[in-house]
Design a protein around this motif. Structure first.
Motif, PDB file in Angstrom:
ATOM      1  N   PRO A   1       0.815  -1.217   0.000  1.00 23.84           N
ATOM      2  CA  PRO A   1       0.000   0.000   0.000  1.00 23.84           C
ATOM      3  C   PRO A   1       0.849   1.269   0.000  1.00 23.84           C
ATOM      4  CG  PRO A   1      -0.932  -1.600   1.504  1.00 23.84           C
ATOM      5  CD  PRO A   1       0.387  -2.159   1.050  1.00 23.84           C
ATOM      6  N   GLU A   2       1.995   1.227   0.678  1.00 28.86           N
ATOM      7  CA  GLU A   2       2.873   2.393   0.748  1.00 28.86           C
ATOM      8  C   GLU A   2       3.565   2.660  -0.593  1.00 28.86           C
ATOM      9  OE1 GLU A   2       1.798   0.837   4.474  1.00 28.86           O
ATOM     10  OE2 GLU A   2       2.980  -0.186   2.902  1.00 28.86           O
TER      11      GLU A   2
ATOM     12  N   THR B   1      -4.686   1.483  -5.316  1.00 27.40           N
ATOM     13  CA  THR B   1      -4.870   2.823  -5.859  1.00 27.40           C
ATOM     14  C   THR B   1      -6.342   3.114  -6.102  1.00 27.40           C
ATOM     15  OG1 THR B   1      -2.690   2.740  -6.904  1.00 27.40           O
ATOM     16  CG2 THR B   1      -4.249   4.370  -7.761  1.00 27.40           C
ATOM     17  N   GLU B   2      -6.823   4.234  -5.618  1.00 31.63           N
ATOM     18  CA  GLU B   2      -8.224   4.607  -5.765  1.00 31.63           C
ATOM     19  C   GLU B   2      -8.482   5.169  -7.157  1.00 31.63           C
ATOM     20  OE1 GLU B   2     -11.587   6.960  -3.060  1.00 31.63           O
ATOM     21  OE2 GLU B   2      -9.443   7.409  -2.821  1.00 31.63           O
TER      22      GLU B   2
ATOM     23  N   GLU C   1      -2.025   3.327 -15.439  1.00 35.59           N
ATOM     24  CA  GLU C   1      -1.501   3.142 -14.084  1.00 35.59           C
ATOM     25  C   GLU C   1      -1.521   1.674 -13.686  1.00 35.59           C
ATOM     26  OE1 GLU C   1      -2.822   7.453 -12.175  1.00 35.59           O
ATOM     27  OE2 GLU C   1      -4.223   5.765 -12.114  1.00 35.59           O
ATOM     28  N   VAL C   2      -2.601   0.994 -14.024  1.00 36.85           N
ATOM     29  CA  VAL C   2      -2.684  -0.431 -13.718  1.00 36.85           C
ATOM     30  C   VAL C   2      -1.595  -1.201 -14.456  1.00 36.85           C
ATOM     31  CG1 VAL C   2      -4.130  -2.496 -13.937  1.00 36.85           C
ATOM     32  CG2 VAL C   2      -5.139  -0.338 -13.183  1.00 36.85           C
ATOM     33  N   CYS C   3      -1.363  -0.844 -15.720  1.00 35.76           N
ATOM     34  CA  CYS C   3      -0.340  -1.520 -16.515  1.00 35.76           C
ATOM     35  C   CYS C   3       1.074  -1.276 -15.999  1.00 35.76           C
ATOM     36  CB  CYS C   3      -0.433  -1.076 -17.978  1.00 35.76           C
ATOM     37  SG  CYS C   3      -1.877  -1.708 -18.843  1.00 35.76           S
ATOM     38  N   SER C   4       1.263  -0.210 -15.237  1.00 40.23           N
ATOM     39  CA  SER C   4       2.582   0.064 -14.676  1.00 40.23           C
ATOM     40  C   SER C   4       2.958  -0.923 -13.577  1.00 40.23           C
ATOM     41  CB  SER C   4       2.618   1.490 -14.099  1.00 40.23           C
ATOM     42  OG  SER C   4       1.910   1.555 -12.855  1.00 40.23           O
ATOM     43  N   GLY C   5       1.972  -1.628 -13.047  1.00 39.15           N
ATOM     44  CA  GLY C   5       2.223  -2.541 -11.944  1.00 39.15           C
ATOM     45  C   GLY C   5       2.275  -1.864 -10.591  1.00 39.15           C
ATOM     46  N   LEU C   6       1.966  -0.579 -10.552  1.00 38.41           N
ATOM     47  CA  LEU C   6       2.112   0.190  -9.315  1.00 38.41           C
ATOM     48  C   LEU C   6       0.779   0.476  -8.621  1.00 38.41           C
ATOM     49  CD1 LEU C   6       4.851   2.728 -10.449  1.00 38.41           C
ATOM     50  CD2 LEU C   6       5.131   0.679  -9.038  1.00 38.41           C
TER      51      LEU C   6
END
Length: 233
Positions: free
Chosen positions: A12-13, A81-82, A88-93
């Motif tokens: 989460p961090e 991530t909200e 962003e999802v594809c970044s893996g982050l």
């Protein structure tokens, strides 16, 4: 995208911060079924959430079932991530996986039959990938909405693992977790029913060829016998 790195879920961090409101709107209706994509859904209908690789082909797999599916939509689930965006999802982050939400009539289609479709439509032993698609967003997942769904999902995983083992396949990596606390964020409009709008588009869905046998296929076309209550969200 990963440049040779092994995919790993962020804490989460470590995850991207996100935002309180979505950056895009979702179309009103399903391009194939003609039903609303977003709730409220008909009384007594239930929700099932699955991750099985690229959600374009995964969604089509469920809307093609001959009876009982009221609507389907694709989105992002299981992350931190909200209101994430696709990039962003594809970044893996973000920690999300690409997911399909199936709204179904349990009088016509059992949760067991949906699970059979889920297991047979992909290879649940591949971890953070599905075929040539590599990344944490392609992991296999079931997010359950009731204790009864959770129990049936766990039983189906055990049954399918037995079938896979007997045919020389590996260990299932599918995560089975409660949907509560793991918000389903609908994906951008162009992802919804993508393969209906783009019939020649990419579909990475492909199973192992191993079938899930009884008791999970015996309830097809009958009222769900497991006592699963309607979903309230």
């Amino acid at each position: 995208m990963l440049f040779g790195r092994t995919p790993a879920l962020p804490t989460p961090e470590q995850a991207l911060t996100g935002r309180p409101e979505p950056m895009f709107t979702v179309p009103d209706r399903h391009t194939v079924l003609g039903t609303p994509l977003l709730g409220p859904y008909p009384e007594g209908y239930q929700i099932a959430d699955f991750g099985l690789g690229c959600f374009w082909g995964a969604e089509r797999t469920f809307w093609r079932l001959p009876v009982g599916v009221w609507t389907t939509l694709v989105g992002y689930q299981g992350g931190h991530t909200e209101n994430p965006a696709y990039e962003e999802v594809c970044s893996g982050l973000t920690g999300h996986t690409e997911a399909v939400r199936v709204v179904f009539d349990p009088a016509l289609l059992s949760y067991e039959r949906l699970l059979k479709t889920f297991w047979e439509a992909h290879d649940p032993t591949q971890g953070f990938r599905q075929g040539n698609d590599v990344g944490t967003q392609y992991r296999s997942a079931i997010y359950t909405h009731t204790p009864e769904q959770a129990a049936v999902a766990e039983a189906s995983r055990a049954a399918y693992q037995q079938a896979l083992t007997s045919t020389g396949h590996g260990t299932i990596s599918t995560e089975i977790l409660p949907a509560k606390g793991r918000t389903f964020y609908p994906a951008e409009g162009y992802h919804q029913q993508y393969l209906d709008k783009n019939p020649a588009g990419y579909c990475g869905i492909g199973g192992t060829g191993v079938k899930l046998s009884t008791p999970f296929e015996t309830n097809w076309g009958a009222s769900c016998p497991t006592g699963i209550a309607p979903v309230e969200e």
